[in-house]
Design a protein around this motif. Structure first.
Motif, mmCIF file in Angstrom:
data_model
loop_
_atom_site.group_PDB
_atom_site.id
_atom_site.type_symbol
_atom_site.label_atom_id
_atom_site.label_comp_id
_atom_site.label_asym_id
_atom_site.label_seq_id
_atom_site.Cartn_x
_atom_site.Cartn_y
_atom_site.Cartn_z
ATOM 1 N N ARG A 16 0.822 -1.202 0.000
ATOM 2 C CA ARG A 16 0.000 0.000 0.000
ATOM 3 C C ARG A 16 0.866 1.264 0.000
ATOM 4 O O ARG A 16 1.909 1.317 0.636
ATOM 5 C CB ARG A 16 -0.913 0.002 1.232
ATOM 6 N N GLY A 219 -5.772 -8.015 -9.732
ATOM 7 C CA GLY A 219 -6.177 -8.525 -8.437
ATOM 8 C C GLY A 219 -6.770 -9.910 -8.573
ATOM 9 O O GLY A 219 -7.295 -10.264 -9.639
ATOM 10 N N HIS A 285 -11.612 2.062 -6.533
ATOM 11 C CA HIS A 285 -11.115 1.376 -5.336
ATOM 12 C C HIS A 285 -9.639 1.031 -5.483
ATOM 13 O O HIS A 285 -8.899 0.999 -4.498
ATOM 14 C CB HIS A 285 -11.904 0.088 -5.100
ATOM 15 N N THR A 286 -9.221 0.727 -6.706
ATOM 16 C CA THR A 286 -7.854 0.311 -6.962
ATOM 17 C C THR A 286 -7.529 0.585 -8.429
ATOM 18 O O THR A 286 -8.352 1.152 -9.151
ATOM 19 C CB THR A 286 -7.660 -1.176 -6.600
ATOM 20 N N ASP A 316 -2.779 -7.366 -6.650
ATOM 21 C CA ASP A 316 -3.187 -6.161 -5.944
ATOM 22 C C ASP A 316 -2.967 -6.300 -4.434
ATOM 23 O O ASP A 316 -2.711 -7.395 -3.916
ATOM 24 C CB ASP A 316 -4.654 -5.867 -6.257
#
Length: 340
Positions: A16, A219, A285-286, A316
């Motif tokens: 992150r 992801g 979100h990503t 992810d």
């Protein structure tokens, strides 16, 4: 546990960025994910580089110091540091810790970040600059004396006093999905990292691929039961109007080609039987699509990418250590079944 590296497949997770985290909690979270990756047998993890994140090489040093085998895949933007500074940092980490740092060469970023640093170079020209940059870095890391006179960089008799030992030489990638990024990767002899199209579209003969290899950022939410995987997916990534508005703002500020390309993939948010899922990206979100389903469903999608030439997967950000193990189960099944 299958030896994925022996099969020619490399798997990273993602750490992150520091957005929304204070210094103490970010370090704790960085080391937590890096240790999860170590325990699950991943090669390492991607560490972002942008104006809202802590310095990627300093994060890499913290991750190395706090783990046994984790390899940081550090995103490097040429505007942030000179090629000599990067090469010296990679060499220093190798000699201080006896550990490797992999490199993801990134040409640009968000328009606001480039504007802040006064970078007005056009999109394709940024890949010309990146090619010069990575050429110099590679030569320095191998111990060569660099005499270079390019459009963007000029070096005379530059050399590292302590080049990187051969066994710690980094894996390197060029990030991007445009023709310019592909040309840069091939000119450098490096694999290309991009965000994937639908698996079946990726293997189309009409899609030009880097002859030195390809990797994708994606992801994975895989579980024994498909309904459980989708329950987790919808809980983590709800489709909200607020998220859609944030994505519009992101696309308006994008200077890279992959974001509009991914946003334009013509599949619905919910399609029964479809493993490839764009809701996490579409609703901000990503930054990547997801593969969702039971182990065999996800493995089939991963196998399609493998059969199309993908050999590197950057997964992810995990929310819990089990995410890495479940994803690994699907990847191992795909590797076991891939065409050789």
């Amino acid at each position: 546990m299958m030896d994925l590296a022996a099969s020619g497949v490399t798997v990273y997770t993602t750490c992150r960025s520091s957005i929304g985290y204070n210094e103490q909690s970010h370090l704790r979270r960085l080391l937590e994910i890096a240790r999860w990756a170590d325990e699950a047998g991943y090669r390492g993890g991607l560490i972002y580089s942008d104006n809202t994140s802590i310095d990627s090489l300093m994060a890499a040093q913290a991750a190395i110091a706090g783990t046994e085998a984790f390899v940081p895949l550090v995103a490097i933007q040429p505007v942030d540091r000179s090629p000599f500074t990067l090469a010296r940092a990679v060499s220093s980490l190798a000699h201080l810790y006896g550990r490797r740092v992999d490199i993801n060469f990134v040409s640009g970023g968000y328009s606001r970040d480039l504007t802040v640093q006064g970078d007005t170079v056009a999109h394709d020209a940024r890949y010309d600059r990146l090619t010069e940059y990575a050429t110099i870095v590679k030569e320095l890391l191998t111990g060569g004396m660099v005499n270079f006179a390019g459009e963007y960089y000029k070096f005379r008799r530059a050399r590292l006093t302590s080049p990187v030992p051969p066994e710690l030489f980094p894996l390197s990638y060029v990030s991007g999905s445009s023709p310019a990024s592909l040309s840069a990767g091939e000119a450098l002899g490096l694999s290309q990292l991009s965000f994937p199209l639908v698996p079946e579209d990726f293997v189309s003969p009409d899609i030009r691929k880097n002859r030195f290899g390809s990797g994708i950022s994606v992801g994975i939410i895989a579980r024994e039961d498909s309904a459980e995987a989708w329950r987790i997916a919808h809980k983590r990534f709800p489709a909200t109007q607020e998220g859609a508005e944030r994505m519009k703002l992101l696309l308006s500020a994008a200077v890279s080609s992959w974001q509009p390309q991914l946003a334009a993939v013509p599949i619905p948010d919910e399609a029964p039987g479809q493993t490839y899922w764009l809701v996490p990206f579409r609703y901000h979100h990503t930054f990547c699509p997801y593969l969702v389903g039971n182990y065999d469903e996800v493995a089939q999608a991963v196998k399609t990418y493998l059969d199309g030439g993908i050999r590197t997967f950057v997964l992810d950000i995990p929310e819990e250590p089990d995410d890495l193990w479940h994803a690994r189960t699907a990847v191992e099944r795909a590797v076991a079944a891939m065409d050789r």
